[in-house]
Design a protein around this motif. Sequence first.
Motif, PDB file in Angstrom:
ATOM      1  N   ALA A   1      79.203  28.977  15.671  1.00  0.00           N
ATOM      2  CA  ALA A   1      79.107  27.834  16.292  1.00  0.00           C
ATOM      3  C   ALA A   1      78.422  27.932  17.586  1.00  0.00           C
ATOM      4  O   ALA A   1      77.734  27.469  18.267  1.00  0.00           O
ATOM      5  N   LEU A   2      78.902  29.218  18.254  1.00  0.00           N
ATOM      6  CA  LEU A   2      78.322  29.650  19.448  1.00  0.00           C
ATOM      7  C   LEU A   2      76.866  30.102  19.382  1.00  0.00           C
ATOM      8  O   LEU A   2      76.038  29.972  20.379  1.00  0.00           O
ATOM      9  N   VAL A   3      76.361  30.796  18.361  1.00  0.00           N
ATOM     10  CA  VAL A   3      75.107  31.322  18.090  1.00  0.00           C
ATOM     11  C   VAL A   3      74.358  29.628  17.794  1.00  0.00           C
ATOM     12  O   VAL A   3      73.169  29.733  18.603  1.00  0.00           O
ATOM     13  N   GLN A   4      74.870  28.801  17.395  1.00  0.00           N
ATOM     14  CA  GLN A   4      73.978  27.414  17.460  1.00  0.00           C
ATOM     15  C   GLN A   4      74.042  26.907  18.677  1.00  0.00           C
ATOM     16  O   GLN A   4      73.033  26.177  18.919  1.00  0.00           O
ATOM     17  N   LEU A   5      75.021  27.004  19.369  1.00  0.00           N
ATOM     18  CA  LEU A   5      74.922  26.306  20.735  1.00  0.00           C
ATOM     19  C   LEU A   5      74.094  26.832  21.421  1.00  0.00           C
ATOM     20  O   LEU A   5      73.013  26.331  22.285  1.00  0.00           O
ATOM     21  N   THR A   6      73.864  28.395  21.384  1.00  0.00           N
ATOM     22  CA  THR A   6      72.802  29.197  22.305  1.00  0.00           C
ATOM     23  C   THR A   6      71.523  28.471  21.784  1.00  0.00           C
ATOM     24  O   THR A   6      70.679  28.324  22.755  1.00  0.00           O
ATOM     25  N   HIS A   7      71.288  28.462  20.513  1.00  0.00           N
ATOM     26  CA  HIS A   7      69.972  27.972  20.083  1.00  0.00           C
ATOM     27  C   HIS A   7      69.644  26.435  20.779  1.00  0.00           C
ATOM     28  O   HIS A   7      68.611  26.038  21.032  1.00  0.00           O
TER      29      HIS A   7
END
Length: 436
Positions: A249-255
């Motif tokens: 989820a954090l990787v997706q938020l970064t994107h």
Amino acid sequence: MRVCMLAYSFYESDTRILQYTTALTERGVTVDVIALRKEGTPAFEVLNGVSVYRIQSRRVNERGQIAYVIRIFRFLLIAAFILTKKHFSKRYDVIHVHSVPDFLVFAALVPKLLGARLILDIHDILPEFYASKFGVSSASRLFKLLVMTEKISSAFSDHVIIANDLWHGRLISRSVSQDKCTTVRNYPDARLFCSRPAPHKNGTFLILYPGTLNMHQGLDVAIRAFAKVRPEMPNSEFHIYGEGPTKPALVQLTHDLGLNGRVIFHNLLPVRAIAEVMARADLAVVPKRASSSFGNEAASTKIMEFMSLGVPIVASRTKIDTFYHDDSMVKFVESENESELANAILLLWRNPELRQQLVINACGYVKQNNWDQKKLEYLSLVDSLVSARCRPAGSGRAEKHFVASADHGTAASTSSERTPTSAAQLSPPGRCDLHG
């Protein structure tokens, strides 16, 4: 003396266990460790004189209760078999079990019945930890069951160690007597987290977070805060080192926020390697959620690690971190307030003098509160447990702490744990030197 450490964790990345084993081996104690296996590590290895048995692999990606519990019970059964088998050949004097989970102490059932002394070391208080990880209410039957497990596990143990003073009060109020419980905080390893030459800079202002990626750690708040400061800090990067269930989820938020290349994720590293990485940071963020009971009361080891390295810190104002630290050594902000966190990052970026003052005050605190002082109490505790086992019946119970033997000196006072030191008492500005 023979001691076995048992932990549902990665030994090479667990500073707390590494400090115990180092203190013991320096005294000539034979130490075995039974722990988890990280990908790429051998099932058996001797590290600095410690025999490490890695009996089960694990990826820190559990999102459901069933997967989490199944992995733990599998580890418990394997550990019980191996520990029993090794005890028959080695006869451990002390078995030091690290929680979570508390009930891992029952892997040492047979050795305890055969005379081994048992320490339960509670790194994270289990009912609150589980409630935070899986959204369980403190009024639920499961939470109450975990409290009962805590009581039974504590009663089965010969002594209980707890990781901070807030939890010490909680534990003795519901699960264990005060004379059977000792607080040992998570202290940085002074040989790794210590003064070193200033790192070479390439013009990038490096913001860093190392640790587990759980919801209570608040990394989503930190990423959103970084998105707010990005336009004003064009040469800044936010590096996150760690693993955990919220990482996807954090990787997706970064994107989604267009931060790819500015927020960079890295794998979890062994303690020695992460210390080198942390030393290169310009600013550390510890954005825990105070709304989580566990996050509010779980002391952050990385705060004192960054202090020891001379890296300034901006952190959420939690109950436990403000219990031990104050605004003279940590830049505190309101938990889950991404705007306030963003403003604090900008303030410290613009003000190197303020960063340096935080470093100076934090260094003074670490000089007074470190593992080199506390380890003497731990060694005396181990001595007292073994001594009590060897006493004839009726000769009286062992003291909780007694004067340490000549080979490891006399325990020093730790009464200064909440007392910051003024800048006037400290060495000149620079990286923190615990031996200065």
